[in-house]
Design a protein around this motif. Structure first.
Motif, short mmCIF file in Angstrom:
data_model
loop_
_atom_site.label_atom_id
_atom_site.label_comp_id
_atom_site.label_asym_id
_atom_site.label_seq_id
_atom_site.Cartn_x
_atom_site.Cartn_y
_atom_site.Cartn_z
N VAL A 157 25.18 26.26 -5.31
CA VAL A 157 25.58 27.72 -4.88
C VAL A 157 24.22 28.40 -4.67
N LEU A 158 23.54 28.53 -3.54
CA LEU A 158 22.77 29.67 -3.59
C LEU A 158 22.96 30.81 -2.86
N VAL A 159 22.79 32.22 -4.40
CA VAL A 159 22.68 33.36 -3.74
C VAL A 159 21.56 34.41 -3.41
N ASP A 160 21.15 34.98 -2.23
CA ASP A 160 20.47 36.36 -2.18
C ASP A 160 20.69 37.04 -2.31
N ASP A 161 19.80 38.05 -2.78
CA ASP A 161 19.87 39.47 -3.21
C ASP A 161 18.00 39.62 -2.46
N ALA A 162 18.00 40.75 -1.53
CA ALA A 162 16.52 41.31 -0.80
C ALA A 162 17.02 43.15 -0.90
N GLY A 163 15.57 43.25 -0.93
CA GLY A 163 15.63 44.71 -0.77
C GLY A 163 13.81 44.66 -0.24
N LEU A 164 14.49 46.24 0.42
CA LEU A 164 12.79 47.25 0.77
C LEU A 164 12.40 47.97 -0.14
N PHE A 165 11.11 47.95 -0.68
CA PHE A 165 10.32 48.30 -1.67
C PHE A 165 9.22 48.83 -0.86
N VAL A 166 9.53 50.47 -1.09
CA VAL A 166 8.23 51.80 0.05
C VAL A 166 7.64 52.07 -1.19
N GLY B 235 5.18 54.96 -1.66
CA GLY B 235 5.24 56.04 -1.43
C GLY B 235 6.74 56.60 -2.57
N LEU B 236 7.19 55.82 -2.36
CA LEU B 236 9.26 56.45 -2.64
C LEU B 236 9.45 55.90 -4.28
N ASP B 237 7.81 55.17 -4.96
CA ASP B 237 7.92 54.43 -5.99
C ASP B 237 9.26 53.23 -6.06
N GLY B 238 8.60 52.74 -4.67
CA GLY B 238 9.92 51.76 -4.90
C GLY B 238 11.37 51.54 -4.31
N PHE B 239 12.19 53.04 -3.68
CA PHE B 239 12.87 52.90 -3.24
C PHE B 239 12.88 52.74 -1.95
N PRO B 240 13.85 51.72 -1.06
CA PRO B 240 15.60 51.92 -2.11
C PRO B 240 15.57 51.07 -2.90
N GLY B 241 14.91 49.20 -2.70
CA GLY B 241 14.52 48.29 -3.73
C GLY B 241 16.26 47.22 -3.58
N PRO B 242 16.75 48.00 -4.78
CA PRO B 242 18.09 47.17 -5.14
C PRO B 242 19.01 47.68 -4.43
N TYR B 243 19.46 48.89 -4.19
CA TYR B 243 20.23 49.68 -3.43
C TYR B 243 19.24 49.77 -1.57
N THR B 244 18.83 48.66 -1.44
CA THR B 244 18.90 48.58 0.07
C THR B 244 19.90 49.17 0.81
N ALA B 245 20.77 48.75 0.70
CA ALA B 245 22.04 48.01 1.65
C ALA B 245 23.03 49.81 1.76
N TYR B 246 23.13 50.01 0.08
CA TYR B 246 23.24 51.81 0.34
C TYR B 246 22.52 52.50 0.62
N ALA B 247 21.33 52.44 0.60
CA ALA B 247 20.45 53.54 1.82
C ALA B 247 20.63 53.40 2.92
N GLU B 248 20.65 52.19 3.77
CA GLU B 248 21.32 52.16 5.58
C GLU B 248 22.21 52.26 5.37
N GLU B 249 23.58 52.59 4.52
CA GLU B 249 24.85 52.99 4.93
C GLU B 249 24.92 54.16 5.27
N THR B 250 24.41 55.36 4.04
CA THR B 250 24.42 56.02 3.58
C THR B 250 23.20 57.20 4.65
N LEU B 251 22.13 56.73 4.93
CA LEU B 251 21.16 57.04 5.42
C LEU B 251 20.49 56.61 6.85
N GLY B 252 20.93 55.56 6.77
CA GLY B 252 20.08 54.76 7.95
C GLY B 252 18.96 54.49 8.07
N ILE B 253 18.69 53.73 8.60
CA ILE B 253 17.02 52.94 8.38
C ILE B 253 16.35 54.56 8.82
#
Length: 209
Positions: free
Chosen positions: A58-67, A69-87
């Motif tokens: 199996v191959l599993v991927d996890d991806a994140g956007l690390f900003v 100026g925001l100390d790496g946020f959203p990072g591992p919480y990228t999908a959650y930030a997209e759902e709650t805040l929007g891109i």
């Protein structure tokens, strides 16, 4: 047969560009996504769990956007930030903090491979005996004895106002060398994307597996 664990068929098509025809297929499996400050333990735990479920490589991927100026946020919480805040809101926050400088950020992808067999140690990709994989083992992981190999891909850019109609997720607000991912065609995006870079490393290793 290699099973790519995802609900996104586009990821499988991207993987097929790096692997031989017919060697990879999609596996829709809802593995446990643990909370962690980095992507490696999330992907590694998912790969072990998916291998136990599928009984084949199996191959599993996890991806994140690390900003930056925001100390790496959203990072591992990228999908959650997209759902709650929007891109657009995430991009605006990054640009507000960075003003007047560009809102610099990086997309990171970690691929985790597991087939139940051990691996030879190498500097990159990473196997169970190295530091990053050691961090991928937690006390609640009953499958922690399964070796997992990790492959990382990173692409740097900056966050901008949305442009382009292609792609998905943060593609319209992530600009790389003057063009957003949503303005690129699939071939160009795959050639420079974080996932494409990780897949390139994996494919080179997997061909010798």
């Amino acid at each position: 047969m290699l099973r790519y664990v995802t609900t996104n068929a586009g990821k499988v098509r991207e993987a097929e560009e790096y692997l031989s025809d017919g060697s990879v297929s999609q596996l829709d499996f809802d593995y446990t996504e643990i909370q962690a400050p980095t992507l490696e333990p999330i992907a590694a735990r998912g790969a072990r769990e998916a291998y136990r479920h599928a009984g084949e490589p199996v191959l599993v991927d996890d991806a994140g956007l690390f900003v930056d100026g925001l100390d790496g946020f959203p990072g591992p919480y990228t999908a959650y930030a997209e759902e709650t805040l929007g891109i657009e809101r995430v991009s605006a926050l990054a640009r507000d903090v960075a003003d007047p400088e560009p809102a610099r950020a990086a997309f990171q992808c970690v691929l985790a491979y597991c087939d139940g067999d051990p691996f030879d140690a190498s500097p990159d990709p990473i196997d169970r005996g190295d530091r990053s994989a050691a961090a991928a083992v937690d006390e609640e992981d009953s499958d922690a004895d399964l070796p997992v190999k990790l492959f990382e891909g990173v692409v740097r850019g900056r966050l901008v106002e949305p442009r382009g109609d292609a792609g998905f997720g943060y593609d319209p607000v992530f600009e790389h060398e003057g063009t957003t991912f949503a303005e690129m065609g699939p071939a160009k995006k795959n050639a420079v994307s974080h996932r494409g870079r990780a897949l390139g490393k994996f494919a080179e290793w997997y061909a010798q597996r």
